[in-house]
Design a protein around this motif. Structure first.
Motif, mmCIF file in Angstrom:
data_model
loop_
_atom_site.group_PDB
_atom_site.id
_atom_site.type_symbol
_atom_site.label_atom_id
_atom_site.label_comp_id
_atom_site.label_asym_id
_atom_site.label_seq_id
_atom_site.Cartn_x
_atom_site.Cartn_y
_atom_site.Cartn_z
ATOM 1 N N GLN A 65 0.846 -1.189 0.000
ATOM 2 C CA GLN A 65 0.000 0.000 0.000
ATOM 3 C C GLN A 65 0.884 1.242 0.000
ATOM 4 O OE1 GLN A 65 -2.658 0.300 3.321
ATOM 5 N NE2 GLN A 65 -3.567 2.228 2.618
ATOM 6 N N VAL A 66 0.638 2.138 -0.927
ATOM 7 C CA VAL A 66 1.450 3.346 -1.083
ATOM 8 C C VAL A 66 0.583 4.579 -0.859
ATOM 9 C CG1 VAL A 66 2.947 4.687 -2.601
ATOM 10 C CG2 VAL A 66 2.956 2.176 -2.725
ATOM 11 N N VAL A 67 1.066 5.475 -0.022
ATOM 12 C CA VAL A 67 0.434 6.770 0.227
ATOM 13 C C VAL A 67 1.393 7.845 -0.284
ATOM 14 C CG1 VAL A 67 -0.376 8.365 2.013
ATOM 15 C CG2 VAL A 67 -0.804 5.915 2.235
ATOM 16 N N TYR A 68 0.849 8.919 -0.852
ATOM 17 C CA TYR A 68 1.656 10.024 -1.364
ATOM 18 C C TYR A 68 1.326 11.307 -0.591
ATOM 19 C CZ TYR A 68 2.188 6.981 -5.485
ATOM 20 O OH TYR A 68 2.434 5.931 -6.319
ATOM 21 N N THR A 69 2.284 12.226 -0.564
ATOM 22 C CA THR A 69 2.007 13.524 0.043
ATOM 23 C C THR A 69 1.299 14.457 -0.935
ATOM 24 O OG1 THR A 69 4.218 14.288 -0.585
ATOM 25 C CG2 THR A 69 3.930 13.437 1.663
ATOM 26 N N ASP A 81 5.418 20.487 7.117
ATOM 27 C CA ASP A 81 4.894 19.865 8.338
ATOM 28 C C ASP A 81 3.720 18.946 8.018
ATOM 29 O OD1 ASP A 81 3.422 22.213 7.662
ATOM 30 O OD2 ASP A 81 2.648 22.373 9.711
ATOM 31 N N LYS A 82 2.900 19.319 7.041
ATOM 32 C CA LYS A 82 1.769 18.490 6.650
ATOM 33 C C LYS A 82 2.235 17.222 5.938
ATOM 34 C CE LYS A 82 -1.296 21.183 8.391
ATOM 35 N NZ LYS A 82 -1.981 20.751 9.653
ATOM 36 N N ARG A 83 3.344 17.316 5.237
ATOM 37 C CA ARG A 83 3.899 16.124 4.589
ATOM 38 C C ARG A 83 4.295 15.097 5.644
ATOM 39 N NH1 ARG A 83 6.072 17.278 -1.127
ATOM 40 N NH2 ARG A 83 5.196 19.327 -1.602
ATOM 41 N N ALA A 84 4.957 15.548 6.691
ATOM 42 C CA ALA A 84 5.322 14.632 7.777
ATOM 43 C C ALA A 84 4.073 14.060 8.432
ATOM 44 C CB ALA A 84 6.177 15.357 8.810
ATOM 45 N N ALA A 162 12.457 19.737 8.107
ATOM 46 C CA ALA A 162 11.210 19.612 8.863
ATOM 47 C C ALA A 162 10.523 18.278 8.639
ATOM 48 C CB ALA A 162 10.263 20.757 8.498
ATOM 49 N N GLY A 163 10.474 17.833 7.395
ATOM 50 C CA GLY A 163 9.792 16.589 7.100
ATOM 51 C C GLY A 163 10.381 15.408 7.825
ATOM 52 N N LEU A 164 11.685 15.440 8.071
ATOM 53 C CA LEU A 164 12.343 14.380 8.822
ATOM 54 C C LEU A 164 12.212 14.607 10.324
ATOM 55 C CD1 LEU A 164 15.619 13.909 6.717
ATOM 56 C CD2 LEU A 164 13.417 12.743 6.472
ATOM 57 N N ASN A 165 12.408 15.836 10.768
ATOM 58 C CA ASN A 165 12.321 16.138 12.204
ATOM 59 C C ASN A 165 10.952 15.821 12.781
ATOM 60 O OD1 ASN A 165 14.951 17.102 12.365
ATOM 61 N ND2 ASN A 165 14.359 19.239 12.041
ATOM 62 N N LEU A 166 9.903 16.056 12.003
ATOM 63 C CA LEU A 166 8.541 15.902 12.503
ATOM 64 C C LEU A 166 7.980 14.506 12.289
ATOM 65 C CD1 LEU A 166 7.113 19.316 11.261
ATOM 66 C CD2 LEU A 166 7.794 18.726 13.596
ATOM 67 N N SER A 167 8.748 13.650 11.661
ATOM 68 C CA SER A 167 8.268 12.304 11.389
ATOM 69 C C SER A 167 8.397 11.407 12.613
ATOM 70 C CB SER A 167 9.047 11.676 10.228
ATOM 71 O OG SER A 167 8.563 10.370 9.962
ATOM 72 N N THR A 168 7.365 10.613 12.850
ATOM 73 C CA THR A 168 7.419 9.581 13.889
ATOM 74 C C THR A 168 7.545 8.201 13.249
ATOM 75 O OG1 THR A 168 4.989 9.424 13.943
ATOM 76 C CG2 THR A 168 6.045 10.947 15.493
ATOM 77 N N ARG A 169 7.822 8.180 11.971
ATOM 78 C CA ARG A 169 8.011 6.954 11.217
ATOM 79 C C ARG A 169 9.436 6.926 10.656
ATOM 80 N NH1 ARG A 169 5.305 4.152 13.444
ATOM 81 N NH2 ARG A 169 5.451 2.603 11.759
ATOM 82 N N PRO A 170 9.973 5.757 10.296
ATOM 83 C CA PRO A 170 11.296 5.714 9.672
ATOM 84 C C PRO A 170 11.279 6.545 8.389
ATOM 85 C CG PRO A 170 10.602 3.514 10.355
ATOM 86 C CD PRO A 170 9.403 4.406 10.490
ATOM 87 N N ALA A 171 12.131 7.543 8.310
ATOM 88 C CA ALA A 171 12.031 8.501 7.200
ATOM 89 C C ALA A 171 13.402 8.939 6.716
ATOM 90 C CB ALA A 171 11.218 9.725 7.632
ATOM 91 N N VAL A 172 13.524 9.072 5.398
ATOM 92 C CA VAL A 172 14.744 9.586 4.782
ATOM 93 C C VAL A 172 14.374 10.538 3.657
ATOM 94 C CG1 VAL A 172 16.053 7.486 5.321
ATOM 95 C CG2 VAL A 172 14.957 7.722 3.072
ATOM 96 N N LEU A 173 15.321 11.371 3.287
ATOM 97 C CA LEU A 173 15.205 12.238 2.122
ATOM 98 C C LEU A 173 16.391 11.948 1.221
ATOM 99 C CD1 LEU A 173 14.261 15.978 1.933
ATOM 100 C CD2 LEU A 173 16.359 15.178 0.825
ATOM 101 N N VAL A 174 16.116 11.672 -0.035
ATOM 102 C CA VAL A 174 17.197 11.393 -0.983
ATOM 103 C C VAL A 174 17.271 12.510 -2.021
ATOM 104 C CG1 VAL A 174 15.669 9.868 -2.333
ATOM 105 C CG2 VAL A 174 18.153 9.763 -2.662
#
Length: 211
Positions: A65-69, A81-84, A162-174
């Motif tokens: 299952q894939v969700v997009y921002t 912040d909404k993306r996170a 922000a998208g990484l700082n506010l995430s409570t899930r495993p998150a990366v930015l490439v």
């Protein structure tokens, strides 16, 4: 969750994207930006949208299952912040934010993968580091060079995203590469090049989810 960086309508809505929003660690930053572009005019938002769709379709074909921002490339935002928040609310097993860089430093090229550091919750620790390593290894195995100007061996921990700082899930930015580098820009602008990026990111997500 896949987070295609920026959006096609951002440039026409400065009052929206310049609004300050929470960025984590007690800081704020602009809602979003227009992103960068290659000298040819090919935009980062178009690149990230295309690659994310390729990755999402491949993962969906595997039953994931894939969700997009964001679900198109002609809107505004959403804010970082909404993306996170989207990933948090979806309880995403992995969050990958897809971008391309715009460094004008001479000779700057190559990709790098970031995670929030120092971590603000348990998901930002070992889970995010493992996801970052999987993305780095997969891109490198696909023949993409690691960054010559940011990070070490393709990994660049950061405290300001922000998208990484506010995430409570495993998150990366490439940052898939430097759009101001002619060779990398040509790869990003080509359908075959975008497929190579997508294949590598897809393989990384599958590897991470497999544990």
């Amino acid at each position: 969750m896949l987070d295609p960086g920026h959006n096609g309508g951002n440039a026409k809505a400065p009052s929206v994207i310049n609004k300050q929003v929470p960025a984590g660690r007690g800081e704020t930053k602009p809602c979003n930006t227009t992103g960068t572009a290659a000298d040819s005019g090919y935009t980062e938002h178009a690149f990230t949208w295309d690659v994310s769709q390729r990755v999402g379709n491949a993962l969906s074909a595997k039953g994931i299952q894939v969700v997009y921002t964001r679900y198109d490339d002609n809107g505004v935002g959403p804010c970082v912040d909404k993306r996170a928040e989207t990933g948090n609310n979806a309880n995403a097993a992995a969050v990958v934010s897809i971008h391309a860089d715009g460094s004008t430093s001479a000779g700057a090229h190559g990709f790098h993968v970031s995670y929030s550091n120092p971590p603000l919750n348990s998901a930002q620790g070992r889970p995010s580091i493992s996801l970052a390593d999987d993305v780095r290894d997969s891109l490198r195995d696909a023949g993409f060079a690691t960054s010559t100007y940011l990070g070490t061996n393709g990994i660049y921990p950061r405290a300001d995203l922000a998208g990484l700082n506010l995430s409570t899930r495993p998150a990366v930015l490439v940052e898939c590469g430097n759009m101001r580098n002619a060779a990398e820009a040509a790869t990003m602008a080509s359908p075959s090049g975008r497929q190579r990026y997508a294949d590598a990111i897809t393989a990384a997500v599958l590897s991470y989810l497999a544990g």
